[in-house]
Design a protein around this motif. Structure first.
Motif, PDB file in Angstrom:
ATOM      1  N   THR A 643       0.832  -1.197   0.000  1.00 53.22           N
ATOM      2  CA  THR A 643       0.000   0.000   0.000  1.00 53.22           C
ATOM      3  C   THR A 643       0.869   1.252   0.000  1.00 53.22           C
ATOM      4  O   THR A 643       2.046   1.210   0.376  1.00 53.22           O
ATOM      5  N   VAL A 644       0.272   2.353  -0.431  1.00 50.37           N
ATOM      6  CA  VAL A 644       0.951   3.635  -0.448  1.00 50.37           C
ATOM      7  C   VAL A 644       0.066   4.651   0.260  1.00 50.37           C
ATOM      8  O   VAL A 644      -1.164   4.587   0.190  1.00 50.37           O
ATOM      9  N   SER A 645       0.687   5.550   0.969  1.00 46.25           N
ATOM     10  CA  SER A 645      -0.025   6.634   1.642  1.00 46.25           C
ATOM     11  C   SER A 645       0.766   7.926   1.440  1.00 46.25           C
ATOM     12  O   SER A 645       1.998   7.905   1.305  1.00 46.25           O
ATOM     13  N   GLY A 646       0.048   9.033   1.419  1.00 36.25           N
ATOM     14  CA  GLY A 646       0.684  10.318   1.222  1.00 36.25           C
ATOM     15  C   GLY A 646       1.216  10.521  -0.176  1.00 36.25           C
ATOM     16  O   GLY A 646       2.148  11.303  -0.382  1.00 36.25           O
ATOM     17  N   ALA A 647       0.637   9.834  -1.170  1.00 35.45           N
ATOM     18  CA  ALA A 647       1.126   9.940  -2.540  1.00 35.45           C
ATOM     19  C   ALA A 647       0.587  11.199  -3.199  1.00 35.45           C
ATOM     20  O   ALA A 647      -0.564  11.589  -2.990  1.00 35.45           O
ATOM     21  N   GLN A 648       1.421  11.807  -4.018  1.00 34.14           N
ATOM     22  CA  GLN A 648       1.039  13.010  -4.757  1.00 34.14           C
ATOM     23  C   GLN A 648       1.451  12.845  -6.223  1.00 34.14           C
ATOM     24  O   GLN A 648       2.624  12.743  -6.539  1.00 34.14           O
ATOM     25  N   ASN A 649       0.439  12.770  -7.087  1.00 40.93           N
ATOM     26  CA  ASN A 649       0.645  12.756  -8.536  1.00 40.93           C
ATOM     27  C   ASN A 649       1.572  11.601  -8.938  1.00 40.93           C
ATOM     28  O   ASN A 649       2.590  11.785  -9.601  1.00 40.93           O
ATOM     29  N   ILE A 650       1.194  10.386  -8.554  1.00 36.22           N
ATOM     30  CA  ILE A 650       1.985   9.197  -8.846  1.00 36.22           C
ATOM     31  C   ILE A 650       1.514   8.616 -10.182  1.00 36.22           C
ATOM     32  O   ILE A 650       0.322   8.375 -10.386  1.00 36.22           O
ATOM     33  N   TYR A 651       2.469   8.343 -11.072  1.00 34.04           N
ATOM     34  CA  TYR A 651       2.164   7.769 -12.385  1.00 34.04           C
ATOM     35  C   TYR A 651       2.681   6.332 -12.500  1.00 34.04           C
ATOM     36  O   TYR A 651       2.036   5.484 -13.095  1.00 34.04           O
ATOM     37  N   SER A 652       3.830   6.038 -11.926  1.00 37.79           N
ATOM     38  CA  SER A 652       4.436   4.713 -12.021  1.00 37.79           C
ATOM     39  C   SER A 652       5.124   4.398 -10.702  1.00 37.79           C
ATOM     40  O   SER A 652       5.692   5.289 -10.057  1.00 37.79           O
ATOM     41  N   THR A 699       2.385   0.702 -13.911  1.00 35.12           N
ATOM     42  CA  THR A 699       2.436   1.937 -14.693  1.00 35.12           C
ATOM     43  C   THR A 699       1.077   2.203 -15.312  1.00 35.12           C
ATOM     44  O   THR A 699       0.451   1.291 -15.855  1.00 35.12           O
ATOM     45  N   ARG A 700       0.662   3.457 -15.229  1.00 34.78           N
ATOM     46  CA  ARG A 700      -0.578   3.883 -15.869  1.00 34.78           C
ATOM     47  C   ARG A 700      -0.333   4.124 -17.359  1.00 34.78           C
ATOM     48  O   ARG A 700       0.814   4.299 -17.783  1.00 34.78           O
ATOM     49  N   PRO A 701      -1.401   4.147 -18.172  1.00 33.34           N
ATOM     50  CA  PRO A 701      -1.197   4.369 -19.608  1.00 33.34           C
ATOM     51  C   PRO A 701      -0.711   5.775 -19.894  1.00 33.34           C
ATOM     52  O   PRO A 701      -0.940   6.708 -19.113  1.00 33.34           O
ATOM     53  N   PRO A 702      -0.002   5.968 -21.011  1.00 33.83           N
ATOM     54  CA  PRO A 702       0.519   7.302 -21.357  1.00 33.83           C
ATOM     55  C   PRO A 702      -0.615   8.326 -21.496  1.00 33.83           C
ATOM     56  O   PRO A 702      -1.679   8.046 -22.037  1.00 33.83           O
ATOM     57  N   GLY A 703      -0.343   9.512 -20.962  1.00 28.16           N
ATOM     58  CA  GLY A 703      -1.309  10.594 -21.063  1.00 28.16           C
ATOM     59  C   GLY A 703      -2.443  10.546 -20.072  1.00 28.16           C
ATOM     60  O   GLY A 703      -3.358  11.370 -20.141  1.00 28.16           O
ATOM     61  N   SER A 704      -2.423   9.596 -19.137  1.00 27.25           N
ATOM     62  CA  SER A 704      -3.532   9.470 -18.183  1.00 27.25           C
ATOM     63  C   SER A 704      -3.324  10.288 -16.919  1.00 27.25           C
ATOM     64  O   SER A 704      -4.214  10.344 -16.073  1.00 27.25           O
ATOM     65  N   GLY A 705      -2.164  10.917 -16.740  1.00 27.39           N
ATOM     66  CA  GLY A 705      -1.935  11.718 -15.545  1.00 27.39           C
ATOM     67  C   GLY A 705      -1.579  10.875 -14.341  1.00 27.39           C
ATOM     68  O   GLY A 705      -1.451   9.650 -14.411  1.00 27.39           O
ATOM     69  N   GLY A 706      -1.406  11.542 -13.209  1.00 26.74           N
ATOM     70  CA  GLY A 706      -1.033  10.866 -11.979  1.00 26.74           C
ATOM     71  C   GLY A 706      -2.200  10.708 -11.027  1.00 26.74           C
ATOM     72  O   GLY A 706      -3.309  11.192 -11.255  1.00 26.74           O
ATOM     73  N   VAL A 707      -1.950   9.990  -9.899  1.00 29.32           N
ATOM     74  CA  VAL A 707      -2.955   9.700  -8.882  1.00 29.32           C
ATOM     75  C   VAL A 707      -2.394  10.121  -7.538  1.00 29.32           C
ATOM     76  O   VAL A 707      -1.201   9.921  -7.260  1.00 29.32           O
ATOM     77  N   SER A 708      -3.248  10.671  -6.705  1.00 27.31           N
ATOM     78  CA  SER A 708      -2.838  11.095  -5.368  1.00 27.31           C
ATOM     79  C   SER A 708      -3.695  10.393  -4.323  1.00 27.31           C
ATOM     80  O   SER A 708      -4.780   9.885  -4.611  1.00 27.31           O
ATOM     81  N   GLY A 709      -3.175  10.361  -3.107  1.00 30.11           N
ATOM     82  CA  GLY A 709      -3.929   9.781  -2.007  1.00 30.11           C
ATOM     83  C   GLY A 709      -3.267   8.531  -1.479  1.00 30.11           C
ATOM     84  O   GLY A 709      -2.041   8.446  -1.371  1.00 30.11           O
ATOM     85  N   GLN A 710      -4.090   7.554  -1.149  1.00 27.65           N
ATOM     86  CA  GLN A 710      -3.581   6.312  -0.593  1.00 27.65           C
ATOM     87  C   GLN A 710      -4.395   5.150  -1.136  1.00 27.65           C
ATOM     88  O   GLN A 710      -5.508   5.309  -1.622  1.00 27.65           O
ATOM     89  N   GLY A 711      -3.826   3.944  -1.061  1.00 34.58           N
ATOM     90  CA  GLY A 711      -4.503   2.752  -1.551  1.00 34.58           C
ATOM     91  C   GLY A 711      -3.505   1.631  -1.776  1.00 34.58           C
ATOM     92  O   GLY A 711      -2.321   1.730  -1.442  1.00 34.58           O
TER      93      GLY A 711
END
Length: 755
Positions: A643-652, A699-711
């Motif tokens: 799991t990840v917590s405190g993530a900001q704009n994570i793409y890979s 890794t997310r697909p190209p051009g999909s942006g990043g994800v923040s939060g936890q999960g």
């Protein structure tokens, strides 16, 4: 001058030949070490020195292909890890080494497109698409609401459905449009602590209407009838490229499943491209994508170790004297006459003439007229002992429910056909029409495995061991007699379990005694007047099977998750609330003054507090294991989440995982819900660098942006192999944003105890 030049050439040619041979020998050494790039360079130098030498050219061409393929493979690994620039350099190097390798050219084009997509819009290179191609490339997908706030609300109203929709639209900050044929009805709405998305779904159910997004902040509402859905529902087209199903029948099974379950009629399979093209509503296509991902799985594979052991022994002993056992008496009707002559020289001549036997001579027969023939006696002292061992240990690798055949031996011709007699008995040779068929003689094995959950394997197997034992003459043709030992059955085994398919023991004992009656049975005289022979033949065959599952069935939580698809009249997926837009450019949905946002719930009593980053890692995301301590019995399978917590704009998220390979075995790595929370597909790549050392990346697909939060980023599935304690640790943790820039990350550990 010419003589000097000739002398120089004479000395230079052998030197060039020796140098080319030296490069060639060094290239062979590099090839033996699987260092294809060095082998390519050495073979190239040898080939450049002596281009007419066929050995050098053949080795150069072979090493060129292998070196280019090695660069392509290395570039694919770099691209999977997110290093697009280095991957592009590897692909270009492969194309430079072997320009005929189309795979390298394809990877260059694909990587450049990925780099272009990752660049800011102003720095992108001009597109070469045609006008129609540009329109298709710029076409957007189905409209989705993007501005609904996830804050829970409370709604209590008794109004016409139009008014209720309008009120919820104002709360959500979206525009609400109604179909001209829409007929409003009065409904009562009493909703507590629901999201705006859920409120829209509940009102649609109560008012027997449906809505669809027209723009990211506009919805269109109409009566829930089949005619209106056909008229208003959006249609999207999507092509699914299957990566595991290759046979036409497998693709047709997927198409039939989509037509039956999803009720999509506009679906077609393209076997030449291994793809399926679908046209339907966004919900139908989304459900079809889930079903395709559920069914497009790599089929399990099994390696079956087969041992065929045959031991044959032949012992023979022959001892004694074989006396004559018969005598023959024959009449010799020969007459002898003697003639004497006196004179100067006296000569006596004896002549024998064959005269016919007459009845007159029968009365004058004597013992001289008979011949007695007695065969000679033979002494036998023989002992022979032959021992033959045949061991065959083939391996068969087969797909799940696919028949695999192994044949080791010879193909023996056997005559077949018809024989016609002569014509009219005139002495004409018969006309012979003979055909031959070939029979496989040796070890013939047919295996059809079926892999079950829990790594059990059902084997439907037919095994035959045959050989030509003798020959027989049939119709003037020498035909082989084939002896066979065959076993055919179906068994279920655990992985690695040894099974004795069949053990056949054959023993023949042959004893013989020949000699004079009575004398051959006297204890001492029997060795003089008889011969004793004893022969013992033993033949034993054992078949042993050991299955090994080399690829199991990968089923993720998403594959097993049930999905609400609406009613029997229409396919409609229930969506969760989309994430609220973030950043300075985002807009906050307006709320009435009376609406109070709900506060985040406090953690339950006794719950552990989230780990806090150290002062030196302020703002860093934290990777941890959930649960941090695991206790499992031996041979059990269990899952641990990363799991990840405190993530900001994570793409890979690429990480390096270490564990004790003696105690644990990593069975599967599946995607969590963090990187795919907005519905984007996530690519999971993992490889084993060494026992207990895994490289894993999501890794997310190209051009999909990043994800923040936890999960949850990954779900790791292990098998407990040996008792003891093992520490799960992320020895190298990293994360990247959409611009492929590193994001600070810290990691933790977990303890696994196998009892």
């Amino acid at each position: 001058m010419a003589a000097a030049l000739l002398l120089v050439l004479t000395l230079a040619l052998p030197a060039a030949a020796d140098k080319a041979k030296s490069f060639y020998n060094k290239g062979q050494d590099a090839e033996a070490r699987q260092n294809w790039e060095q082998a390519y360079e050495l073979y190239k130098q040898a080939y450049d020195l002596k281009p007419k030498e066929l050995r050098y050219r053949a080795s150069f061409e072979r090493a060129r292909f292998e070196a280019a393929a090695a660069h392509v493979h290395r570039g694919q690994k770099l691209r999977e890890s997110g290093d697009l620039n280095q991957a592009l350099a590897e692909f270009m190097r492969a194309a430079q080494i072997d320009p005929s390798l189309e795979m390298a050219q394809q990877e260059v084009r694909r990587t450049r497109e990925m780099i272009d997509k990752a660049q800011p819009p102003q720095s992108k290179a001009p597109s070469r698409l045609t006008e129609l191609g540009r329109i298709a490339a710029e076409a957007e997908g189905p409209a989705e609401l993007k501005t609904i706030s996830p804050v829970p609300i409370t709604v209590r109203m008794t109004e016409d459905s139009k008014n209720v929709y309008t009120a919820i639209g104002k709360l959500a900050g979206i525009n609400v449009l109604f179909d001209p044929d829409y007929v409003s009805r009065r409904i009562t709405v009493d909703l507590n602590n629901v999201s705006l998305y859920q409120a829209l779904e509940i009102v649609a159910l109560q008012s027997k209407t449906f809505w669809r997004a027209v723009t990211p902040n506009t919805i269109f509402i109409a009566a829930d009838t089949k005619a209106k859905r056909t008229e208003i529902e959006q249609n999207v087209v999507k092509t699914f490229y299957l990566s595991n199903l290759a046979q036409t029948t497998e693709m047709q099974d997927v198409v039939n499943s989509l037509r039956t379950v999803v009720e999509i009629t506009r679906v077609i399979s393209v076997p030449t491209q291994n793809a399926i093209v679908i046209r339907g509503t966004p919900d139908q296509v989304a459900l079809a994508e889930k079903i395709v991902n559920d069914l497009d799985k790599a089929r399990p594979e099994v390696v079956v170790d087969i041992a065929v052991m045959q031991v044959s022994r032949d012992k023979m002993r022959k001892l004694g004297i074989s006396p004559p056992t018969n005598a023959s008496i024959a009449l010799q009707p020969n007459a002898s006459s003697t003639t004497s002559t006196s004179g100067t020289t006296s000569t006596t001549t004896s002549t024998t003439t064959n005269t016919p036997l007459t009845l007159n001579k029968l009365a004058n027969l004597t013992s001289n007229d008979f011949v007695v023939t007695i065969p000679g006696a033979s002494a036998d002292f023989l002992f022979s002992d032959s021992d033959t061992k045949i061991i065959q240990n083939p391996q068969i690798r087969a797909l799940d429910n696919q028949k695999a055949t192994l044949k080791i031996g010879d193909r023996v011709p056997v005559a077949t056909g018809s024989f016609q007699p002569g014509i009219g008995g005139v002495g004409i040779n018969p006309l012979v029409n003979t055909q031959f068929q070939y029979i496989d003689v040796g070890v013939n094995i047919d295996v059809t495995p079926t892999v079950h959950a829990g790594r059990d394997v059902t084997l439907k197997i037919t095994m035959e061991v045959s050989s030509v034992s003798s020959h027989v003459n049939i119709g003037g043709i020498d035909q082989p007699v084939i002896g066979q030992r065959r076993i055919e059955h179906t068994i279920r085994l655990r992985e690695g379990e040894v099974s004795l398919m069949g053990g056949m023991l054959e023993e023949n004992v042959l004893k013989s005694l020949s000699g004079y009656p009575f004398l051959s049975q006297v204890p001492l005289l029997k060795y003089l007047f008889s011969s004793n022979s004893t022969e013992r033949r033993t033949n034993e065959i054992v078949f042993v099977l050991v299955p090994h599952v080399v690829r199991g069935q990968e089923v993720s939580e998403l594959n097993l998750k049930p999905i609400d698809v609406g009613t029997a009249t229409a396919i409609e997926l229930r969506r969760g609330a989309p994430p609220a837009p973030g950043g300075n450019g985002g807009t906050t949905a307006p709320r009435p003054a009376s609406t109070t946002p709900a506060q985040p719930a406090a953690p339950p009593p006794g719950a552990a507090a989230a780990p806090q980053p150290s002062p030196g890692t302020t703002g860093a995301a934290i990777l941890s294991f959930e649960p941090p301590q695991v206790a499992q019995p031996l041979n059990s399978t269990f899952a641990v989440n990363v799991t990840v917590s405190g993530a900001q704009n994570i793409y890979s998220v690429p990480v390096q995982l270490s564990y004790d390979a003696k105690s644990l075995q990593l069975v599967n790595v599946s995607n969590g819900s963090f990187l795919s929370r907005d519905g984007q597909p996530v690519v999971i790549v993992h490889r084993e660098d060494a026992p207990g050392l895994e490289q894993i990346s999501a890794t997310r697909p190209p051009g999909s942006g990043g994800v923040s939060g936890q999960g949850t980023v990954f779900t790791l599935t292990f098998m407990a192999r040996a008792p003891g304690q093992s520490t799960l640790s992320i020895t190298r943790a990293s994360a990247r944003d959409p611009a492929m820039q590193p994001v600070p990350v810290t990691s933790g550990q977990a303890m696994v105890t196998v009892k």
